[in-house]
Each structure stands twice: as C-alpha cells, then as structure tokens.
Design an enzyme around this catalytic site. Structure first.
Site, PDB file in Angstrom:
ATOM      1  N   ARG A 180       0.836  -1.207   0.000  1.00  0.00           N
ATOM      2  CA  ARG A 180       0.000   0.000   0.000  1.00  0.00           C
ATOM      3  C   ARG A 180       0.870   1.256   0.000  1.00  0.00           C
ATOM      4  O   ARG A 180       0.605   2.213  -0.738  1.00  0.00           O
ATOM      5  CB  ARG A 180      -0.929  -0.006   1.218  1.00  0.00           C
ATOM      6  CG  ARG A 180      -2.151  -0.907   1.067  1.00  0.00           C
ATOM      7  CD  ARG A 180      -2.830  -1.143   2.418  1.00  0.00           C
ATOM      8  NE  ARG A 180      -4.090  -1.870   2.274  1.00  0.00           N
ATOM      9  CZ  ARG A 180      -4.180  -3.188   2.060  1.00  0.00           C
ATOM     10  NH1 ARG A 180      -3.080  -3.913   1.968  1.00  0.00           N
ATOM     11  NH2 ARG A 180      -5.378  -3.763   1.942  1.00  0.00           N
TER      12      ARG A 180
ATOM     13  N   ASP B  18       6.232 -11.012  -3.297  1.00  0.00           N
ATOM     14  CA  ASP B  18       5.062 -10.174  -3.566  1.00  0.00           C
ATOM     15  C   ASP B  18       5.399  -8.693  -3.664  1.00  0.00           C
ATOM     16  O   ASP B  18       4.773  -7.961  -4.434  1.00  0.00           O
ATOM     17  CB  ASP B  18       4.002 -10.384  -2.472  1.00  0.00           C
ATOM     18  CG  ASP B  18       3.084 -11.555  -2.791  1.00  0.00           C
ATOM     19  OD1 ASP B  18       3.476 -12.407  -3.617  1.00  0.00           O
ATOM     20  OD2 ASP B  18       1.992 -11.630  -2.215  1.00  0.00           O
TER      21      ASP B  18
ATOM     22  N   SER C 205     -13.015 -10.319  -2.117  1.00  0.00           N
ATOM     23  CA  SER C 205     -11.782  -9.721  -1.617  1.00  0.00           C
ATOM     24  C   SER C 205     -11.995  -8.265  -1.238  1.00  0.00           C
ATOM     25  O   SER C 205     -12.539  -7.489  -2.023  1.00  0.00           O
ATOM     26  CB  SER C 205     -10.673  -9.812  -2.673  1.00  0.00           C
ATOM     27  OG  SER C 205      -9.495  -9.175  -2.210  1.00  0.00           O
ATOM     28  N   SER C 206     -11.522  -7.897  -0.051  1.00  0.00           N
ATOM     29  CA  SER C 206     -11.554  -6.494   0.354  1.00  0.00           C
ATOM     30  C   SER C 206     -10.560  -5.674  -0.461  1.00  0.00           C
ATOM     31  O   SER C 206     -10.641  -4.440  -0.493  1.00  0.00           O
ATOM     32  CB  SER C 206     -11.224  -6.368   1.841  1.00  0.00           C
ATOM     33  OG  SER C 206      -9.878  -6.763   2.092  1.00  0.00           O
ATOM     34  N   GLN C 207      -9.629  -6.346  -1.136  1.00  0.00           N
ATOM     35  CA  GLN C 207      -8.628  -5.624  -1.931  1.00  0.00           C
ATOM     36  C   GLN C 207      -9.265  -4.858  -3.089  1.00  0.00           C
ATOM     37  O   GLN C 207      -8.699  -3.859  -3.545  1.00  0.00           O
ATOM     38  CB  GLN C 207      -7.577  -6.595  -2.459  1.00  0.00           C
ATOM     39  CG  GLN C 207      -6.676  -7.145  -1.361  1.00  0.00           C
ATOM     40  CD  GLN C 207      -5.723  -8.217  -1.863  1.00  0.00           C
ATOM     41  OE1 GLN C 207      -5.722  -8.563  -3.046  1.00  0.00           O
ATOM     42  NE2 GLN C 207      -4.920  -8.753  -0.965  1.00  0.00           N
TER      43      GLN C 207
ATOM     44  N   ASP D 268      -5.944 -14.630   6.919  1.00  0.00           N
ATOM     45  CA  ASP D 268      -4.590 -15.152   6.745  1.00  0.00           C
ATOM     46  C   ASP D 268      -4.076 -15.846   7.995  1.00  0.00           C
ATOM     47  O   ASP D 268      -3.079 -16.579   7.938  1.00  0.00           O
ATOM     48  CB  ASP D 268      -3.635 -14.030   6.336  1.00  0.00           C
ATOM     49  CG  ASP D 268      -3.795 -13.635   4.880  1.00  0.00           C
ATOM     50  OD1 ASP D 268      -4.412 -14.408   4.112  1.00  0.00           O
ATOM     51  OD2 ASP D 268      -3.319 -12.547   4.492  1.00  0.00           O
TER      52      ASP D 268
ATOM     53  N   ASN E 224     -13.712 -17.328   1.610  1.00  0.00           N
ATOM     54  CA  ASN E 224     -12.764 -16.647   0.716  1.00  0.00           C
ATOM     55  C   ASN E 224     -11.404 -17.331   0.665  1.00  0.00           C
ATOM     56  O   ASN E 224     -10.605 -17.062  -0.240  1.00  0.00           O
ATOM     57  CB  ASN E 224     -12.583 -15.185   1.140  1.00  0.00           C
ATOM     58  CG  ASN E 224     -13.783 -14.338   0.762  1.00  0.00           C
ATOM     59  OD1 ASN E 224     -14.780 -14.845   0.266  1.00  0.00           O
ATOM     60  ND2 ASN E 224     -13.685 -13.042   1.003  1.00  0.00           N
TER      61      ASN E 224
ATOM     62  N   LYS F 254      -7.631 -17.974  -2.492  1.00  0.00           N
ATOM     63  CA  LYS F 254      -6.326 -17.408  -2.156  1.00  0.00           C
ATOM     64  C   LYS F 254      -5.269 -18.027  -3.079  1.00  0.00           C
ATOM     65  O   LYS F 254      -5.583 -18.465  -4.186  1.00  0.00           O
ATOM     66  CB  LYS F 254      -6.010 -17.658  -0.680  1.00  0.00           C
ATOM     67  CG  LYS F 254      -6.958 -16.955   0.283  1.00  0.00           C
ATOM     68  CD  LYS F 254      -6.740 -15.459   0.308  1.00  0.00           C
ATOM     69  CE  LYS F 254      -7.545 -14.790   1.397  1.00  0.00           C
ATOM     70  NZ  LYS F 254      -7.272 -13.332   1.484  1.00  0.00           N
ATOM     71  N   GLU F 255      -4.016 -18.092  -2.624  1.00  0.00           N
ATOM     72  CA  GLU F 255      -2.964 -18.668  -3.464  1.00  0.00           C
ATOM     73  C   GLU F 255      -3.283 -20.095  -3.880  1.00  0.00           C
ATOM     74  O   GLU F 255      -2.828 -20.579  -4.917  1.00  0.00           O
ATOM     75  CB  GLU F 255      -1.621 -18.604  -2.733  1.00  0.00           C
ATOM     76  CG  GLU F 255      -0.962 -17.245  -2.747  1.00  0.00           C
ATOM     77  CD  GLU F 255      -1.514 -16.261  -1.728  1.00  0.00           C
ATOM     78  OE1 GLU F 255      -0.881 -15.226  -1.492  1.00  0.00           O
ATOM     79  OE2 GLU F 255      -2.594 -16.530  -1.145  1.00  0.00           O
TER      80      GLU F 255
ATOM     81  N   ARG G 147       1.539 -19.821   3.202  1.00  0.00           N
ATOM     82  CA  ARG G 147       0.860 -19.975   4.492  1.00  0.00           C
ATOM     83  C   ARG G 147       0.633 -21.447   4.840  1.00  0.00           C
ATOM     84  O   ARG G 147       0.687 -21.820   6.021  1.00  0.00           O
ATOM     85  CB  ARG G 147      -0.448 -19.197   4.503  1.00  0.00           C
ATOM     86  CG  ARG G 147      -0.244 -17.715   4.187  1.00  0.00           C
ATOM     87  CD  ARG G 147      -1.026 -16.786   5.071  1.00  0.00           C
ATOM     88  NE  ARG G 147      -0.700 -15.396   4.720  1.00  0.00           N
ATOM     89  CZ  ARG G 147       0.334 -14.732   5.196  1.00  0.00           C
ATOM     90  NH1 ARG G 147       1.145 -15.300   6.061  1.00  0.00           N
ATOM     91  NH2 ARG G 147       0.563 -13.481   4.818  1.00  0.00           N
TER      92      ARG G 147
ATOM     93  N   LYS H 175       7.388 -15.774  -0.656  1.00  0.00           N
ATOM     94  CA  LYS H 175       6.308 -14.858  -1.025  1.00  0.00           C
ATOM     95  C   LYS H 175       6.119 -13.765   0.016  1.00  0.00           C
ATOM     96  O   LYS H 175       5.848 -12.611  -0.335  1.00  0.00           O
ATOM     97  CB  LYS H 175       5.014 -15.657  -1.222  1.00  0.00           C
ATOM     98  CG  LYS H 175       3.838 -14.837  -1.713  1.00  0.00           C
ATOM     99  CD  LYS H 175       2.668 -15.748  -2.011  1.00  0.00           C
ATOM    100  CE  LYS H 175       1.420 -14.951  -2.367  1.00  0.00           C
ATOM    101  NZ  LYS H 175       1.546 -14.215  -3.634  1.00  0.00           N
TER     102      LYS H 175
END
Length: 427
Positions: free
Chosen positions: A38, A60, A177-179, A303, A326, A330-331, A382, A407
């Site tokens: 961000r 990332d 996604s909140s993204q 996460d 959700n 993810k990955e 993760r 990552k």
C-alpha cells in the site's frame, strides 16, 4: 539490489524435527506485506520523495517494485529494508507487459491505478493467478468509463488508460476480496470529479484491511469521508511521506503459535496489541491455547486461519472454523489444503463441511508413531509455514517446496534455526 523472484524448488522438502521443549529467543519479523505494498502505491502516486522504512522485501513486494519502476517511478534502496521512492505524481505506460506472479495484492492495486496511465497496461501472472478472480474490480472500473479487457474473469487483462477517469460513483461487490475496495479507494483522489465508493454488502471478510488502507491514505495526505455504505473522496493529491512499516502480523502468528504450543517466550520487538493489522487481533486467541472456543469466525483475520487450524489439532476438542469461504480463492484453495494436510497427519483429523473447516482436536496425535507425514504446500506460503508448527510436536512432518515462503517471509526457515528448531532438507 537483485529483485528476481525466488526460485521454485517444488520437488524439495523440509522436515521439521520434533521440538516440544519451550522455544525461547528474540527475533525480528519482516515488515508487513499489506502495508509495504500500500505504501509503495501511495508513494508512487505522490509528487516528490518518500522514504519507506522496515519494508518487506519478498516475492510479492518485488513484483510491485518492478512494476512501478516500469511505470516510471524511481525506486532505490538506501538499506536492505529502506526504500526511497521518487515520483512525479503521474504514471507512464510500461514498455512491456507487467508480470506479477501470484501476487494478488499487487495485481488488484495495479489494475486500478493503471487507468491513470495514458496508454495500455497489460497485466498477467502465473497459472495460480490466472485462476484468481478479478471481475468484480474490472466491472467497477468499467462502470467508471475505464476500458478494460479481461476475457476469463481472471488475469491476464489489459487496461487502456487515458490518464484518469471521470466517473463520480462506483459500487463494488467485495465478497471475494476487500482488496477490490482498497484498490478503488487508493485510486479515488485522482478522479476528475472525485469518487464515492459504495459497497454492495456491508459484511465482508477482511474489513480491517480497508481501514488499514484509509489510515495509510490519510498518512499520505488524503482525506476521506465515511458514508452509510461506503466513502466519498474529493479530488486531491497525495503528499510524499516518510513512513515506517510495522512488522507483519500474519507472519507473527507463526511465532506466537510457537510460543503457545511449546510454552516458550519469543520477543519479536513490538507489542502485538499496538499493531494495526487485522491478523494482530488473534494474539489473545493464540495466547488462550489450548482453550480455543468451539467455533472460530475467521472472516476478519483470514490469513491467520491456517495458523489457528493447525493449533486446533492440539486443543483436545473439535473446533469449527466459519466465515472462511474466501480462503478458497487465495494462493490455493486453503480450506481444502488444510483439510488434506491435517488428514495426512491423521485420516480423521479434519473435514470440510460446506465452506466450514472442522478440526477434530480430540484425537491423541502425540501418540502417533508416524515418521513420514508428507504435506503438500500447494506452493502456498501460508500452508508451508502453518504445518511447520505441527512438526514441533509430532515426528516426521515434511513439507513440499519450502522455498514458497519467499512470497512473504523469505527467511522463515532461518528464523526457526535461530530459535533452535532443527530442519532437514531433502530432494
């Protein structure tokens, strides 16, 4: 500094040797991926020089740095964890496609800000990213008059920018996604007329990450106004800012879990309760081990769910994880991956019930004499890191492709070594 992605060693394994004695030590957790990416975006949209300290340098964030460089932003390192960003407040069209691997944050944020370019931006990723949905964001940008081509609903996609956008209001489905919301919010001040960002559903997973975005926007000089179902942002400019990234809370959950599982004490150099990231809220829950609640709603700290799910195997009772649908996008499909890995430890240890995950922690796992438990990480950082926790208490936990931790936590295995955990690598 070399920014090439970490090599994929998908055929290799790491075995975590049993370490039930208390783990003691002092380590430093890498900077937050969420805050680093961000801050990079907002610094790139500012005019002048921003200095970002304690940044995370991982797969990332490397792809984000490389992409912004291709878009005309000058980025240099004054130390391994300090970045200087010099930007003009505008972005240029890259002279080649932008490849983002499996970095969901970078893909969504860059898709949105690419409409500020006067020209075309092609964004692509690896096979995993090509299966991760982005159509809600594409639809939202299209409603603002942005020309976006996306044939499958997932990357690759092409944004034909014209230097900005004129739309005044956008409604976004953020259930996946909140993204998507964060991407639009960071874009919003650059609109000719400003922008109102409205959510179609008030209850979304990862709401805390939207708050994280709004707070960082304020730090970079932009004001926002909360409304009933969203936010309104007037036309304004970001200001170059010096900013220190806090440690990554998602990464810290593995360290907190090591403490709880072994009765140890590990200093990570900051107060967990002072951290602003959503996953930091699980610190108290982890400290309550083995007295976890019977039902854990993971919607607001997704996460951290893999960490909690592996810990649940040792809680002495069944535990149900809800609000985690959700995790399927993810990955990898993390619900399925967690169930598969747990059932490799014991065939009745976990099951999927719809989008819930139930972990049967009432099984006597410590009595197992299995020295050959193979965990497929699915190339998901993760999944690899959370199952290392099981290896502290059980014999023979081996994890495929340990390098995938690059990552977000490139030195994770080195950190375990620092804390006295023994590892054995094999091809």
């Amino acid at each position: 500094m070399e920014l090439s992605s970490h090599a994929n060693s998908s055929s290799s394994y790491v075995t975590v040797l049993k370490h039930p004695q208390p783990i003691q030590g002092s380590i430093r957790v890498p900077g937050s991926k969420s805050l680093t990416n961000r801050a990079l975006v907002l610094a790139a949209l500012s005019k002048g020089k921003s200095t970002l300290q304690h940044v995370l340098l991982s797969d990332d964030t490397k792809v984000m740095i490389t992409a912004l460089g291709l878009m005309g932003v000058e980025i240099s390192f004054s130390s391994p964890t300090t970045i200087e960003v010099i930007a003009t407040g505008s972005l240029k069209a890259p002279d080649q496609p932008i490849f983002l691997g499996n970095a969901g944050t970078a893909t969504r944020f860059l898709t949105a800000i690419s409409c500020l370019v006067d020209g075309s931006v092609a964004i692509d990723g690896d096979d995993y990213m090509r299966a991760r949905p982005i159509m809600p964001l594409v639809d939202a940008l299209t409603s603002l008059g942005v020309d976006v081509t996306c044939k499958t609903g997932c990357p690759p996609l092409t944004i034909n920018g014209r230097g900005g956008f004129d739309g005044k209001e956008v409604s976004i489905d953020a259930n996946l996604s909140s993204q998507y919301v964060s991407a639009l919010l960071m874009l919003a001040p650059n609109g000719t007329n400003g922008l109102k960002v409205a959510m179609q559903d008030d209850h979304i997973g990862g709401r805390g990450y939207i708050d994280l975005t709004l707070d960082l926007m304020q730090k970079f000089g932009v004001t926002t106004k909360a409304e009933d179902n969203g936010w309104s942002i007037e036309p304004q400019s970001y200001s170059a800012t010096d900013y220190q990234v806090e440690p990554d809370a998602s990464s810290a959950t593995y360290i907190w879990a090591m403490e709880a599982l072994t009765g140890g004490q590990i200093d990570i150099g900051c107060d967990p309760r002072a951290m602003t990231q959503p996953d930091a809220r699980v610190f108290d829950l982890i400290q309550s081990f083995p007295d976890f609640p019977d039902v854990i709603d993971g919607s607001q700290f997704q996460d951290a769910v893999p960490t909690l799910a592996v810990m649940a195997a040792f809680c002495g009772k069944p535990i149900r994880f809800t609000g985690i649908e959700n995790l399927r996008v993810k990955e990898c499909d993390r619900i399925s991956a967690l169930r598969e890995g747990l059932c490799n430890i014991h065939p009745k240890l976990a099951e999927e019930q719809g989008d819930d995950l139930v972990v049967y922690g009432d099984l006597d796992l410590k009595s197992l004499a299995n020295d050959n438990v193979l965990i497929d990480s699915k190339d998901d950082h993760r999944i690899a890191m959370c199952f290392s926790l099981a290896g502290l208490l059980l014999d023979g936990i081996s994890i495929r492709n340990p390098d995938c931790v690059a990552k977000t936590y490139p030195n994770y295995w080195e950190t375990l070594n620092e804390l006295g955990v023994e590892l054995v690598y094999s091809a």
